[in-house]
Design an enzyme around this catalytic site. Structure first.
Site, PDB file in Angstrom:
ATOM      1  CG  ASP A   1      14.300 -49.160  10.363  1.00 43.30           C
ATOM      2  OD1 ASP A   1      13.161 -48.684  10.411  1.00 43.30           O
ATOM      3  OD2 ASP A   1      14.883 -49.627  11.207  1.00 43.30           O
TER       4      ASP A   1
ATOM      5  CD  GLU B   1      18.962 -43.095  11.817  1.00 43.78           C
ATOM      6  OE1 GLU B   1      18.896 -43.546  10.549  1.00 43.78           O
ATOM      7  OE2 GLU B   1      18.804 -43.703  12.657  1.00 43.78           O
TER       8      GLU B   1
END
Ligand code: COI
Length: 332
Positions: free
Chosen positions: A259, A264
């Site tokens: 996640d 990111e």
């Protein structure tokens, strides 16, 4: 009293409105853009800033806030790894976070992904798209026969320990700072290596401090059981992505759920027109695998958590402005 709240999303707006109604004496400016060098000027004239972690809060930004005589920065999230601590201190800026907006939100995503990996749901979904509704060969495994290794037993790790126990799994944990309640239950192993060696599934719940950078690397992955799984709903920097890809290629790992991902920023929570438009080849490699589950940093993203993030960060900023104190001040 005037507070500027940066990066406010549509899903946060109702909770912010609710807070404003309860605190009519506070003038709140809503800025939908994130706090960065292009938006920091807007903070001039405000008593406090509320923001959330998605971009680095650099020396440049913190110096600017300091030059506007802003002393209070309240984050709507837990992690403070994007704050330049020296620059915050040098400018006398007190930072608060929301340490427990919903530990369950994160732990529940971790258990969702553990179960999805064990029952091969991504593979079944992929097969179904081409009309294949057969069972084989995706036979599943049961969590109650597994050992789950929880790395980090703060609030989130603790909830995950309880959840996994509810499923009947054996749970072991490592944390340099042991929780006395869990210690009594005898779940701790002495070293990270013990955890890597003994667990079938490892779930990371450790902060992004320097010493944890790439704690999951070629060496630690080689210690893990053949066919084990790794879950990261904590921080991308904990896993060396190249080593992870190698371990997936070799079959050392049977699967992974991420996640968070070390690159990111600027990718997660962005709408690319197509898969091809994503330029990060390592991420695309991982996304293309049927035994890897990628979610774009959504563990926190529940109604309960978002409400708490907004309400508690606004409360903290108001407390700081009023009294200079808050129970959410972070030691940087
Ligand atoms: C955190 O609270 O630290 C998160 O990872 C959530 C995200 C909005 C930054």
């Amino acid at each position: 009293m005037k507070i500027i709240a940066y990066g406010i999303r549509n899903d946060e707006m109702p909770y912010l409105k609710e807070w404003e109604q309860k605190n009519p004496e506070v003038e709140v400016k809503v800025e939908t853009k994130l706090l960065d060098s292009s938006t920091v000027e807007e903070a001039n004239g405000f008593d406090g800033v509320v923001a959330y972690q998605q971009k680095p809060y650099t020396k440049e930004i913190l110096d600017k806030l300091g030059s506007f005589n802003i002393k209070y920065l309240s984050l709507r999230n837990v992690g403070v790894d994007n704050v330049d601590a020296d620059a915050a201190k040098a400018n006398g800026i007190t930072v608060t976070n929301v340490p427990a907006y919903s530990p369950n939100a994160i732990a529940e995503l971790a258990i969702t992904e553990i179960m999805r990996l064990l029952r091969n749901t991504k593979r079944f979904e992929d097969k179904q798209r081409s009309g294949d509704l057969r069972w084989a060969p995706e036979i599943g495994q049961e969590l109650n026969s597994k050992t789950v290794g929880v790395f980090g037993t703060g609030r989130i790790g603790h909830v995950l320990v309880d959840i996994c126990r509810g499923f009947g799994a054996k749970v072991i944990a490592y944390d340099p700072f042991r929780n006395p309640e869990l210690e009594k239950q005898g779940i701790y192993v002495d070293t990270p290596d013990d955890l890597y060696k003994q667990a079938d599934i490892i779930s990371l719940h450790a902060p992004a401090v320097k010493e944890n950078e790439h704690m999951v690397n070629e060496k630690t992955l080689s210690e893990m059981k053949d066919g084990s799984y790794i879950i990261n709903a904590a921080r991308g920097s904990l896993i060396d992505t190249d080593a992870l890809i190698k371990a997936l290629d070799s079959g050392k790992l049977a699967g992974a759920a991420l996640d968070t991902y070390e690159s990111e920023v600027g990718v997660f929570n962005v709408n690319f027109d197509s898969f091809d438009d994503i330029s990060d080849d390592r991420l695309k490699n991982l996304m293309s695998r049927d035994n890897v589950l990628i979610t774009p940093h959504i563990a926190f993203y529940t109604e309960t958590a978002v409400r708490n993030m907004v309400t508690l960060s606004m409360d903290a900023n108001k407390d700081l402005i009023n009294t200079g104190k808050s129970d959410k001040i972070v030691k940087l």
